[in-house]
Write an enzyme that holds these catalytic residues in place. Structure first.
Site, short mmCIF file in Angstrom:
data_model
loop_
_atom_site.label_atom_id
_atom_site.label_comp_id
_atom_site.label_asym_id
_atom_site.label_seq_id
_atom_site.Cartn_x
_atom_site.Cartn_y
_atom_site.Cartn_z
N LYS A 161 73.25 58.02 83.42
CA LYS A 161 72.47 57.42 84.52
C LYS A 161 73.05 57.84 85.86
CE LYS A 161 69.77 54.46 86.78
NZ LYS A 161 69.97 53.00 86.77
N ASN A 165 71.86 59.38 89.72
CA ASN A 165 72.03 58.55 90.91
C ASN A 165 72.95 59.18 91.95
OD1 ASN A 165 71.93 55.34 89.16
ND2 ASN A 165 70.29 56.50 90.13
N GLU A 242 74.80 51.69 98.05
CA GLU A 242 75.69 51.89 96.92
C GLU A 242 76.42 53.24 96.97
OE1 GLU A 242 73.46 49.95 93.18
OE2 GLU A 242 72.25 51.41 94.24
#
Length: 280
Positions: A161, A165, A242
């Site tokens: 993942k 990202n 983030e």
């Protein structure tokens, strides 16, 4: 209000802004973004009992990553996602369960969530053990319609993942492109590919294996369609991002294993300016 698959549902969970009204819980599912966790450590304490497990549903490398990981870095603390070790010390890695959120959603308005893609959320223990608590939580989440398979090596899934990202999210901040646009344009695809290759080298030095290649992973992101990444949404809304949990931490890991990552560093520096521009 949840908008999903063309349907709108109104949910009525028990809610409160005072955790003391709820008391100790068997499970806590913490869905705050990684940079917000330290701000709720004290507020969580009334919810935590002797056997409470906390599922950390964040993107990126989690703060507990090296807890019971084995190998030369077992127990190492990551400053980019847990500055000063505050989460490690006050919550404790022994309470942590990990997961990977394979879903795309967007906050349309306060209390209105539009779900665009995905229903998978694999979970696992940091140690890889199939404990009673992780089996119980897997059953509960699956019964609620969230596909939560137990992964014996969740770190591989975390990296799969993260691979998308750490590249698509900051590049989207710099370009304002959607996932399919970034994957389809020759220039942005080339940058994303280089970032993923550098990150993949770091991951492999940490004994991570990938089930797909770089181009296949880029194509996976493209299939999500015209989705604006959560990082782009945050920047446009003036919220913290983030960036460190997705990219800064990978640069920290690269230094740990002695691997140069020039493309990652360049994109990080540019995105850092965009996410938190200095006073001019």
């Amino acid at each position: 209000i949840l908008k999903q698959d063309g349907e709108t549902r109104v949910l009525h969970p028990e809610v409160t802004d005072d955790p003391r009204q709820l008391g100790p819980q068997d499970f806590i599912i913490l869905t705050l973004k990684a940079h917000a966790i330290t701000g709720v450590i004290e507020a969580l304490q009334p919810l935590v009992g002797p056997h409470t497990a906390i599922l950390f549903a964040q993107n990126g490398i989690p703060w507990w990553y090296f807890y019971k990981s084995g190998g030369p870095f077992d127990g190492h603390r990551l400053q980019s996602v847990d500055p000063g070790g505050a989460i490690w010390d006050r919550i404790g890695p022994e309470r942590a369960l990990g997961c990977v959120v394979w879903q795309a959603a967007e906050i349309e308005a306060p209390g209105v969530i539009s779900h665009h893609y995905g229903d998978r959320m694999p979970i696992g223990e940091p140690s890889g053990e199939k404990t009673a608590r992780v089996q119980t939580l897997s059953r509960l989440l699956t019964a609620a319609g969230i596909k939560s398979q137990i992964k014996p090596n969740l770190r591989n899934e975390i990296w799969l993942k993260l691979w998308g990202n750490l590249s698509f999210n900051p590049v989207s901040v710099l370009t304002q492109g959607t996932l399919v646009e970034l994957a389809s344009h020759a220039g942005t695809r080339r940058v994303i590919r280089q970032m993923m290759q550098e990150a993949g080298d770091v991951a492999q030095m940490l004994d991570v294996t990938f089930p797909v290649g770089v181009d296949e992973r880029i194509d996976m992101a493209a299939k999500v369609g015209a989705h604006r990444t959560s990082m782009l949404q945050d920047v446009e809304a003036g919220r913290p991002t983030e960036l460190d949990a997705l990219l800064g931490v990978v640069i920290e890991l690269a230094a740990l294993v002695g691997r140069p990552v020039p493309a990652l560093q360049m994109v990080y520096d540019l995105a850092k300016f965009r996410c938190s521009p200095p006073d001019r």
